[in-house]
Design an enzyme around this catalytic site. Structure first.
Site, PDB file in Angstrom:
ATOM      1  N   ASP A  56      89.845   1.781  20.927  1.00  0.00           N
ATOM      2  CA  ASP A  56      89.076   2.311  19.817  1.00  0.00           C
ATOM      3  C   ASP A  56      88.499   1.162  18.980  1.00  0.00           C
ATOM      4  O   ASP A  56      87.730   0.363  19.501  1.00  0.00           O
ATOM      5  CB  ASP A  56      89.980   3.256  19.009  1.00  0.00           C
ATOM      6  CG  ASP A  56      89.255   4.045  17.944  1.00  0.00           C
ATOM      7  OD1 ASP A  56      88.579   5.026  18.295  1.00  0.00           O
ATOM      8  OD2 ASP A  56      89.358   3.679  16.756  1.00  0.00           O
TER       9      ASP A  56
ATOM     10  N   HIS B 125      92.703  10.637  23.776  1.00  0.00           N
ATOM     11  CA  HIS B 125      92.215   9.416  23.141  1.00  0.00           C
ATOM     12  C   HIS B 125      93.322   8.395  22.938  1.00  0.00           C
ATOM     13  O   HIS B 125      93.124   7.201  23.180  1.00  0.00           O
ATOM     14  CB  HIS B 125      91.566   9.779  21.807  1.00  0.00           C
ATOM     15  CG  HIS B 125      90.994   8.612  21.074  1.00  0.00           C
ATOM     16  ND1 HIS B 125      89.956   7.843  21.574  1.00  0.00           N
ATOM     17  CD2 HIS B 125      91.318   8.064  19.870  1.00  0.00           C
ATOM     18  CE1 HIS B 125      89.656   6.882  20.713  1.00  0.00           C
ATOM     19  NE2 HIS B 125      90.471   6.993  19.679  1.00  0.00           N
TER      20      HIS B 125
END
Length: 284
Positions: A101, A264
Site C-alpha cells: 500500500d 488487501h
C-alpha cells in the site's frame, strides 16, 4: 520471535522507529495504511528463519516514527531517501525492499531513484502513483474516496477525520481486513492513526501533487525499475477496467506479476503466500 527495536535518525530531526529481526542479507519491509510495522508480524519471522535480517520501520508520519510538518515532507522521494539512509545506518549499502500500500509507493520511488541500493523489489496491492490516478474514474472509483478526501486543501480533511477518527480508520481495517486483524492489533492501528492524522493526510496529499509530477517525469524519460520486481495484487483490473499487469510492465521489465485471492491486507491474511513470493523474488 520478537522484534528488537532501535530508533534511527534518517534525516535532520527525523528518526524512525524500527523493528529488527534475524541476521543475514537485508530486506526492508514497509507497511501500508492505516497500519504500522506490526503488519509484518507473521512475515518477518519466516524471512528471518530463512537467513535474512528483516528491517521493519514505521514510515515517517506513522506509528512511533517522527512526524514532520508539511506536504513536502511526505513526498515519496523524501520517504524513499529515509529508507536508503536507514539501511545505511544499519550497515547495508544494498538491500531488498518490499512494501504494501503506502509503503509500496515508497518502495517504488526508492527503486526508481536508488537502483544502486535496491537489489529486489516487491509491491503488495498497489499500482504506481500515476497509474492509480489514471484508473480511478466513474462510480467504480468511489472505492478510492479517501484518496480524494485527503487530497483536499488543509484543514478540511484533517478536521473531518479528527471528528470521528476511529470510524474513519476503522472502516478500512474492517472493510479490507477479512477478519485477519485481531482486536488488540486493530486497537494499536487505531491509536497510532488517531495520533497521526495531520501526517497521514500530508502523505496522501503529496501523492495527489508532488508524487504525480515525479512519476510523470519518469514516464516521459523512460525511467524504469531495473531490479527484479514481484507484484502481488487483488484483481483490481476486473473491477475498474484496466490491465494491471500491462500497467506494471511499463515500469518493470523483469516483472513477476500475480493476481491473488487474498484481500488487501494480504501479509496478515495469508502470510505464507507473501513469504513464498518474497523468497522466490530473492532467488531471482
Amino acid at each position: 520471535m520478537d522484534f528488537s527495536y532501535r530508533r534511527v535518525e534518517v534525516a535532520p530531526s527525523v528518526s524512525l522507529n524500527v523493528g529488527l529481526l534475524g541476521e543475514g542479507s537485508p530486506i526492508v519491509l514497509l507497511h501500508g495504511f492505516p497500519q504500522t510495522h506490526l503488519m509484518w508480524r507473521h512475515v518477518a519471522p519466516r524471512l528471518a528463519a530463512a537467513g535474512h535480517q528483516v528491517i521493519c520501520p514505521d514510515l515517517r508520519g506513522y506509528g512511533d516514527s517522527d512526524k514532520p510538518d508539511g506536504t513536502a515532507a511526505y513526498a515519496k522521494r523524501v520517504m524513499a531517501a529515509d529508507v536508503v539512509a536507514l539501511a545505511q545506518a544499519l550497515g547495508h549499502e544494498r538491500f531488498a525492499l518490499a512494501g504494501h500500500d503506502r509503503g509500496a509507493l515508497v518502495a517504488i520511488r526508492a527503486g526508481l531513484d536508488h537502483p544502486g541500493h535496491v537489489t529486489h523489489l516487491a509491491s503488495l496491492d498497489v499500482l504506481p502513483t500515476l497509474d492509480s490516478w489514471e484508473v480511478l474514474h466513474g462510480t467504480a472509483g468511489v472505492v478510492g474516496f479517501h484518496l480524494y478526501l485527503m487530497a483536499a486543501p488543509a484543514p478540511i480533511p484533517e478536521r473531518l477525520i479528527a471528528g470521528a477518527p476511529d470510524v474513519f480508520f476503522g472502516h478500512f481495517l474492517d472493510a479490507w481486513g477479512n477478519g485477519a486483524i485481531p482486536p488488540d492489533v486493530r486497537e494499536v492501528y487505531l491509536r497510532a492513526s488517531r495520533e497521526s492524522i495531520p501526517s497521514i493526510v500530508s502523505d496522501y496529499r503529496a501523492t495527489a501533487t508532488i508524487d504525480v509530477d515525479d512519476d510523470q517525469v519518469d514516464r516521459v524519460d523512460g525511467n524504469q525499475l531495473r531490479m527484479p520486481v514481484t507484484v502481488l495484487q487483488q484483481d483490481w483490473g476486473a473491477a475498474l477496467g484496466f490491465d494491471a499487469k500491462a500497467r506494471w510492465g511499463a515500469w518493470a521489465s523483469d516483472l513477476s506479476h500475480h493476481t491473488v485471492t487474498a484481500g488487501h491486507f494480504m501479509a496478515e491474511e495469508e502470510p505464507d503466500l507473501v513469504v513464498r513470493h518474497l523468497l522466490a523474488l530473492l532467488e531471482r
